[in-house]
Design an enzyme around this catalytic site. Structure first.
Site, PDB file in Angstrom:
ATOM      1  N   HIS A   6     -36.366  -5.804  33.666  1.00  0.00           N
ATOM      2  CA  HIS A   6     -35.654  -6.136  34.902  1.00  0.00           C
ATOM      3  C   HIS A   6     -36.268  -7.395  35.506  1.00  0.00           C
ATOM      4  CE1 HIS A   6     -33.417  -2.375  34.911  1.00  0.00           C
ATOM      5  NE2 HIS A   6     -34.535  -1.801  34.498  1.00  0.00           N
ATOM      6  N   ALA A  30     -54.479   1.614  18.551  1.00  0.00           N
ATOM      7  CA  ALA A  30     -54.022   2.612  19.522  1.00  0.00           C
ATOM      8  C   ALA A  30     -54.177   2.112  20.952  1.00  0.00           C
ATOM      9  CB  ALA A  30     -54.807   3.913  19.329  1.00  0.00           C
TER      10      ALA A  30
END
Length: 193
Positions: free
Chosen positions: A113, A158
């Site tokens: 956005h 990770a």
């Protein structure tokens, strides 16, 4: 240009229209069906993914739960594996090469956005593609942001948040994700006993 064309071409668009809403609803229904199919019913599960995705190789395995926005913008190569709890917001193309491994709780997000509050509160969004090469491994809890390309033979550690392109043949991790080092012959020999 309609809203779908804007979405696929990287322009600000509104996802609130009926057409895109129906396409997302179709994908959510297929994801729901997939996630509620027995893990042992691989034929049905694979059939759902083939109906959902834009392109799949012959060999793939996706664990539940899996969620996406449209499905048809996802393309995967051969030997594709996704562990549990993956989300792919595929408002634009997400392309994976061959031999890609995705650990649990990973997300691939083509949508975003505007920072500008006036545009954002009118529900405008944008979508840029994600491209992943061959032989890439994503560790657990990785998030890949819009407009990112990841090269061949790369490992994303990770917990990484990938906001920029990552080249081939490297180990990269962190928030934001950055190249730590090249993957070397020593890495190949490390696990041989």
């Amino acid at each position: 240009m309609n809203e779908k064309e804007k979405m696929l071409n990287g322009y600000l668009y509104l996802a609130t229209g009926e057409s895109l809403y129906k396409e997302r609803l179709r994908a959510k229904d297929l994801c729901f069906e997939f996630n509620n199919t027995k893990p042992s019913d691989t034929n049905k599960r694979n059939s759902i993914i083939k109906e959902l995705f834009g392109k799949v190789g012959e060999q793939f395995n996706i664990e539940s739960d899996f969620w996406c926005d449209y499905g048809y913008n996802i393309e995967v190569g051969e030997n594709f594996y996704v562990n549990h709890n993956c989300v792919m917001l595929d408002c634009n193309k997400i392309k994976f090469g061959d031999n890609v491994l995705i650990a649990p709780n990973c997300g691939f997000y083509t949508a975003g956005h505007p920072l500008d509050v006036e545009s954002r509160v009118k529900w405008y969004e944008y979508a840029y593609p994600i491209t992943v090469g061959n032989n890439v491994w994503f560790g657990a809890n990785v998030s890949v942001m819009p407009n990112v390309t990841i090269g061949d033979n790369t490992v994303i550690g990770a917990g990484s948040v990938v906001t920029k392109d990552i080249p081939s043949n490297v180990l990269a991790y962190g928030n934001p994700c950055k190249v730590i080092r090249e993957i070397t012959e020593e890495d190949r020999l490390k696990y041989i006993k």
